[in-house]
Design a protein around this motif. Structure first.
Motif, PDB file in Angstrom:
ATOM      1  N   LEU A   1      31.096  34.474  41.046  1.00  0.00           N
ATOM      2  CA  LEU A   1      31.381  35.875  41.410  1.00  0.00           C
ATOM      3  C   LEU A   1      32.382  36.483  40.431  1.00  0.00           C
ATOM      4  N   ILE A   2      33.405  35.686  40.055  1.00  0.00           N
ATOM      5  CA  ILE A   2      34.377  36.178  39.078  1.00  0.00           C
ATOM      6  C   ILE A   2      33.737  36.335  37.705  1.00  0.00           C
TER       7      ILE A   2
ATOM      8  N   ARG B   1      39.755  46.890  45.587  1.00  0.00           N
ATOM      9  CA  ARG B   1      38.311  46.982  45.374  1.00  0.00           C
ATOM     10  C   ARG B   1      37.737  45.645  44.889  1.00  0.00           C
ATOM     11  N   ILE B   2      38.442  45.022  43.914  1.00  0.00           N
ATOM     12  CA  ILE B   2      37.930  43.759  43.345  1.00  0.00           C
ATOM     13  C   ILE B   2      37.908  42.669  44.414  1.00  0.00           C
ATOM     14  N   LEU B   3      38.999  42.518  45.160  1.00  0.00           N
ATOM     15  CA  LEU B   3      39.094  41.454  46.157  1.00  0.00           C
ATOM     16  C   LEU B   3      38.127  41.668  47.312  1.00  0.00           C
ATOM     17  N   THR B   4      37.930  42.943  47.688  1.00  0.00           N
ATOM     18  CA  THR B   4      36.970  43.239  48.761  1.00  0.00           C
ATOM     19  C   THR B   4      35.563  42.843  48.336  1.00  0.00           C
ATOM     20  N   GLY B   5      35.245  43.106  47.083  1.00  0.00           N
ATOM     21  CA  GLY B   5      33.928  42.731  46.579  1.00  0.00           C
ATOM     22  C   GLY B   5      33.753  41.212  46.510  1.00  0.00           C
ATOM     23  N   LEU B   6      34.799  40.520  46.109  1.00  0.00           N
ATOM     24  CA  LEU B   6      34.713  39.069  46.040  1.00  0.00           C
ATOM     25  C   LEU B   6      34.557  38.445  47.432  1.00  0.00           C
TER      26      LEU B   6
END
Length: 286
Positions: free
Chosen positions: A231-232, A273-278
């Protein structure tokens, strides 16, 4: 002495004995009383024969087979010791018998049986000492365990209670540290099966495996890392840098904003936003 067991003859390529020795056609069937008399005769000849010759091998092999009853006699003392089949114990005892035959000297004027039995028993004891431990411990601690067991038994019967370490050390003539070490080592003599049923526990009854160990939180992290890595890798270059700066380099949001030329508040929104997507990606993957 039965005639179906003994006969006479000269050594030939088929392995018959020299004229000085009787041919023993069934050495293992010779009665112990007869074996004692025959053994003396064979040892007399063995001392005169050249080692490695067919005559020497015949005399030595016949001595081994005739005296196998000594091995069975000694092995019977170890029946039910809880390690190894009787066949294995007899095989080990045979090693002791062979050593005794190779080292016996008729000039000592001692019965071969008296000479051989300690060799046989010693070999069997060595087998138990070296193979019945559940984990490997040094030889000196294996021997100390035996002394410890004897001292425990003697002091327990004398005092009517379990002896202390200092009392054991005094009786065994050892420092207290060595007694403690022997006690710890004795725990390696036997191992309980993980399927063994435990009763009387505060947590109830069940298999030993149910009461030992604990869940390793690190295993869950391994699964999480394996899920998170792709994912990253799928993030854009800037998002990957923000994650690296925040969680690897441990920069503050302000320091990240300075590198990107944006405000701290904007960095906070980017991280959210990034952490929510991950997180969403991990839930979908799992």
């Amino acid at each position: 002495m039965t005639t179906n067991v003994l006969s006479t003859g000269r050594m030939t390529e088929q392995g018959t004995p020299p004229a000085a020795l009787p041919r023993v056609t069934a050495p293992t069937r010779v009665a112990p009383r007869d074996a004692r008399g025959l053994s003396k005769l064979f040892f007399d000849q063995l001392a005169e024969l050249e080692e490695g010759t067919p005559e020497f091998q015949y005399a030595r092999n016949t001595l081994i087979e005739m005296n196998m009853s000594l091995v069975r006699f000694a092995a019977a003392r170890f029946r039910g010791r809880g390690s190894g089949e009787m066949e294995d114990i007899v095989q080990v005892g045979m090693i002791g018998l062979i050593k005794a035959i190779d080292r016996f000297e008729i000039s000592r004027e001692v019965e071969f049986t008296s000479f051989a039995v300690p060799y046989i028993v010693g070999e069997i004891k060595r087998f138990f000492r070296d193979t019945t431990w559940a984990v490997h411990v040094p030889r000196r601690l294996q021997e100390a365990r035996t002394l410890l067991a004897r001292a425990n038994e003697e002091l327990h019967s004398r005092l009517g209670r379990m002896p202390t370490t200092s009392e054991l050390a005094e009786l065994m003539s050892l420092p207290e540290d060595e007694v403690r070490e022997a006690r710890i080592a004795s725990n390696g003599y036997t191992a309980a099966s993980l399927d063994a049923v435990i009763t009387g526990s505060e947590e109830g009854e069940g298999a030993l495996a149910d009461f030992i160990g604990d869940e390793d939180g690190g295993l869950a992290l391994v699964d999480d890392f394996r899920t998170l890595a792709p994912l990253i890798a799928a993030l854009g270059e800037r998002d990957r840098m923000i994650i690296h700066w925040r969680f690897v380099d441990e920069l503050t949001q302000k320091e990240i904003g300075e590198r990107l030329g944006v405000s701290q508040m904007h960095v906070s929104r980017l991280l959210t936003r990034i952490l929510t997507g991950l997180r969403a990606g991990m839930l979908t993957t799992s």
